[in-house]
Design an enzyme around this catalytic site. Structure first.
Site, PDB file in Angstrom:
ATOM      1  N   SER A  61      36.430  14.589  99.816  1.00  0.00           N
ATOM      2  CA  SER A  61      36.164  15.133  98.482  1.00  0.00           C
ATOM      3  C   SER A  61      34.676  15.312  98.258  1.00  0.00           C
ATOM      4  CB  SER A  61      36.723  14.197  97.416  1.00  0.00           C
ATOM      5  OG  SER A  61      36.340  14.675  96.147  1.00  0.00           O
TER       6      SER A  61
ATOM      7  N   LYS B 208      44.086  11.759  98.539  1.00  0.00           N
ATOM      8  CA  LYS B 208      43.195  12.879  98.201  1.00  0.00           C
ATOM      9  C   LYS B 208      43.900  13.853  97.249  1.00  0.00           C
ATOM     10  CE  LYS B 208      39.834  15.866  98.156  1.00  0.00           C
ATOM     11  NZ  LYS B 208      40.141  17.202  98.362  1.00  0.00           N
TER      12      LYS B 208
ATOM     13  N   HIS C  78      43.817  12.347  93.939  1.00  0.00           N
ATOM     14  CA  HIS C  78      42.437  12.509  93.464  1.00  0.00           C
ATOM     15  C   HIS C  78      42.288  13.881  92.797  1.00  0.00           C
ATOM     16  CE1 HIS C  78      38.519  14.423  94.087  1.00  0.00           C
ATOM     17  NE2 HIS C  78      37.955  13.225  93.980  1.00  0.00           N
ATOM     18  N   ASN C  79      42.781  14.903  93.483  1.00  0.00           N
ATOM     19  CA  ASN C  79      42.680  16.256  92.925  1.00  0.00           C
ATOM     20  C   ASN C  79      43.497  16.388  91.651  1.00  0.00           C
ATOM     21  OD1 ASN C  79      41.263  16.617  95.271  1.00  0.00           O
ATOM     22  ND2 ASN C  79      42.153  18.594  95.741  1.00  0.00           N
TER      23      ASN C  79
ATOM     24  N   GLU D 249      41.618  14.890  88.951  1.00  0.00           N
ATOM     25  CA  GLU D 249      40.543  15.866  88.682  1.00  0.00           C
ATOM     26  C   GLU D 249      41.060  17.000  87.775  1.00  0.00           C
ATOM     27  OE1 GLU D 249      38.530  17.187  92.372  1.00  0.00           O
ATOM     28  OE2 GLU D 249      38.980  19.215  91.676  1.00  0.00           O
TER      29      GLU D 249
ATOM     30  N   ARG E 173      46.912  25.377  83.470  1.00  0.00           N
ATOM     31  CA  ARG E 173      46.286  26.425  84.297  1.00  0.00           C
ATOM     32  C   ARG E 173      47.236  27.607  84.451  1.00  0.00           C
ATOM     33  NH1 ARG E 173      42.615  23.986  89.242  1.00  0.00           N
ATOM     34  NH2 ARG E 173      41.660  22.291  88.068  1.00  0.00           N
TER      35      ARG E 173
END
Ligand code: NAP
Length: 634
Positions: free
Chosen positions: A303, A358, A361-362, A365, A459
């Site tokens: 990251s 990961k 994590h995203n 985010e 989104r």
């Protein structure tokens, strides 16, 4: 000559059976440059002639020698060893048409008897005595070549060649990087900058992707000693064993394509590290497939984007622990350092746990970004200018500081001429799929981590710009500006929502880790996320301690008073946003989740009854320790 670089094209010449290929291969391997066997480059017409037992004449040879000359010139930057009989002076002249000073000639000399004897002893090899004789008759011994007696052992022969060509012992690269895209370039510069002997590779596509690695190396001084390749085999051979190769290519089919090609040239025990955003289940499959070939595969979350990769990313590796121990020093050396100067890199666990972490994590985010976008949206409807919103965000930095908050301040202030850049950007948010994967995993695992999906769908909704514009005309929004929303209340609501987001993110990691037996250390994950990654924040630093004792942040003693204090602010903002028709899905989800998780007696009894009514799915009863299932004839 620069140490570590042999920019020579070395032709190994001599009659058939003198050992050109064996010597050439060993020499190339020892000095870590590509090996080329001239016989592999004959045009089809020559191959057909030879397979029909028809000897080649000079006009057959010349186009082949021209091709070899071109191949040699292409390797001037990296150097290479070419095994080619080149028995006549005019053949050698053709091989070096432009009299390159960096072309060197090694003539492997041996007498007829020795070669015939050796060839006759080779298993499955038949040497025609007449053919060998004719080779000796054709041979014009070179005058400008280093002459090496082939009576000695292979090792001694290569040692002599190196000594006569003044090639100091060439150290092989320690580690290689495949894929000179955004991330691969930054990681390569990071590795080279920390003194690692590096090989870099990018695929060659005629007319499109040519000399990418060579051009990239030339552009950055820290890559002075790096060896650039667009030939995969030569790249692999230039790396010391067990090979350690980092893949930085697009997730998905590209990873499998490269692994397929790599498997052909790697040897048992070699290690491939996939640093892209691969799906964790694909990583598990690849680990298993590579294992069957005797190879190790380490799935690694990286990251921090382009800058993180260059200056120090947060690194989340997983897979075979012993293989990891062989690459650990490289990954740790390039990783960001936490406040105690410890690397933001930790072995996450077995299988694809690194890529899973990961991915979450995203996901975290996504929700952190969405929360900031929602605060921005609320402040905008209050008619604050971009600079004023930047001031508000900046004032939050002292106690709610984070990388994402900091960059949002910069973004809000950025102008081109008199115009804010932000105001010119189309309001359609893109995504590359990790939020979608995270949402899928959340659903699969049964975790109520609702903010990541909310951020993802926000989104998606943003993408329907035309539909939104049309609907806004049919259903005009009734913004009520009669009362300003308090900035201090908004700040508390933001703080509350972030706590819920982090709680949900770590909960899903814990749940899936338990389901798969990964044993992920949540505190250690928070620690490697304190620097080098997009979700680094002051809060993350606090979580390192909190997660040591409580895997659920909602029961943490330090956080409980903050949650209680900020909840009513979040409630107020949620209500105001609903009243003012401001779209704030993550904020609402934070409040809603909190209400749900602290509802001791929920309405799920009605759901169970409905399921039983139409589908005889049965239900369990309150206060029934037997755990029996019941069905009612409704
Ligand atoms: P990129 O700039 O698009 O580069 C992709 C690289 O992969 C290029 O070198 C490309 O080579 C190579 N490649 C693609 N298909 C290939 C194939 N079939 N065979 C061989 N090579 C192939 O992508 P990136 O941003 O560096 O991202 C690389 C990985 O890191 C992705 O998984 C991405 O999700 C992940 N990642 C990116 C970021 C970021 O901020 N960019 C952050 C974290 C993780 P050509 O140039 O020849 O096409």
């Amino acid at each position: 000559m620069k140490s570590g670089l042999v920019k020579k094209v070395i032709f190994i010449i001599g009659v058939s059976g003198c050992g050109k290929s064996s010597v050439g291969k060993l020499l190339a391997d020892e000095i870590a440059i590509p090996f080329i066997d001239a016989d592999d480059h004959h045009p089809l017409s020559n191959i057909e002639k030879m397979s029909n037992g028809i000897p080649l004449n000079d006009s057959d040879r010349m186009p082949w020698l021209d091709d070899l000359n071109e191949i040699a010139l292409k390797h001037l930057d990296t150097g290479c060893v070419i095994a080619c009989s080149a028995l006549k002076e005019k053949y050698r002249a053709r091989l070096n048409k432009s009299s390159q000073p960096n072309f060197a000639w090694v003539y492997l000399k041996g007498d007829y008897e020795l070669i015939f004897d050796r060839m006759s002893k080779r298993k499955g090899h038949f040497m025609d005595a007449e053919m060998l004789k004719s080779q000796f008759e054709t041979l014009e011994e070179p005058e400008n070549a280093i002459v090496i007696d082939i009576a000695d052992s292979l090792e001694l022969i290569t040692k002599r060649i190196k000594s006569q060509l003044k090639i100091s012992h060439k150290m092989k690269s320690e580690i290689g990087v495949i894929g000179m895209g955004v991330m691969g370039k930054s990681l390569s510069r990071n590795l080279a900058g920390r003194g690692h002997r590096l090989a870099i590779y990018n695929r060659h596509v005629d007319g499109k992707e040519e000399n990418i690695a060579v051009d990239f190396k030339d552009a950055f001084s820290e890559l002075d000693q790096a060896l650039p390749f667009d030939d995969l085999k030569a790249f692999v051979q230039s790396i010391e064993r067990p090979r350690k190769i980092i893949l930085m290519v697009n997730a998905g089919p590209a990873v499998d394509a490269v692994l397929n090609d790599l498997s052909e040239v790697l040897l048992a025990g070699d290690i491939v590290i996939d640093g892209g955003n691969s799906h964790f289940e694909e990583t598990k499959r690849r680990i298993d497939e590579m294992k069957k070939k005797g190879l190790f595969f380490i799935g690694t979350g990286v990251s921090g984007g382009e800058e993180g990769a260059l200056k120090g990313p947060s690194i989340m590796p997983s897979g075979d622990k012993e293989a990891y121990s062989k690459v650990q020093k490289y990954l740790e050396s390039i990783a960001a350092k936490d406040s105690d100067q410890r690397p933001c890199c930790t072995y996450v666990g077995s299988e694809g746990s690194g890529h899973f972490v990961k991915m979450i994590h995203n996901g975290i985010e996504y929700a952190e970004m969405q929360l900031l976008a929602e605060c921005y949206s609320i402040l905008k409807t209050q008619n604050h200018s971009n600079d004023e919103i930047a001031d508000v965000f900046e004032s939050w930095m002292s106690d709610l500081g984070s990388y994402l908050l900091g960059i949002s301040v910069d973004i809000l202030r950025k102008k081109e001429g008199d115009e804010y850049v932000l105001d010119k950007i189309l309001d359609k948010a893109g995504n590359k799929g990790t939020g979608k994967w995270a949402t899928g995993s959340i659903a699969d695992s049964g975790a109520p981590s609702t903010m990541i999906p909310a951020a993802l769908f926000a989104r998606y909704l943003s993408f329907f710009k035309e539909k939104r514009e049309a609907a806004s005309k049919v259903f005009p929004t009734k913004h009520d500006h009669s009362e300003q929303i308090s900035i201090s209340i908004l700040k508390e609501a933001y703080q509350f929502s972030r706590i819920v987001n982090h709680h949900q993110g770590f909960s899903i990691i814990e749940r899936v880790s338990n389901q798969n037996g990964w044993n992920v250390d949540l505190s250690e994950i928070a620690r490697i996320w304190t620097e080098g990654c997009i979700i680094k924040s002051d809060f993350m630093k606090e979580l390192v301690e909190y997660l040591k004792t409580d895997s659920s942040l909602l029961v943490n003693e330090q956080l409980i008073p903050i949650i209680k204090k900020t909840h009513s602010a979040a409630q107020t903002i949620a209500m105001e946003c609903i009243r003012r028709e401001i779209h704030v899905p993550c904020l609402l989800e934070a409040v809603n989740f909190y209400h749900g998780i602290k509802t001791a007696h929920s309405s799920a009894n009605l759901i169970q009854a409905q399921r039983d009514y139409f589908g005889a799915h049965t239900y369990k009863k309150k206060n029934d320790p037997s755990g029996n299932s019941y069905h009612t004839i409704w």
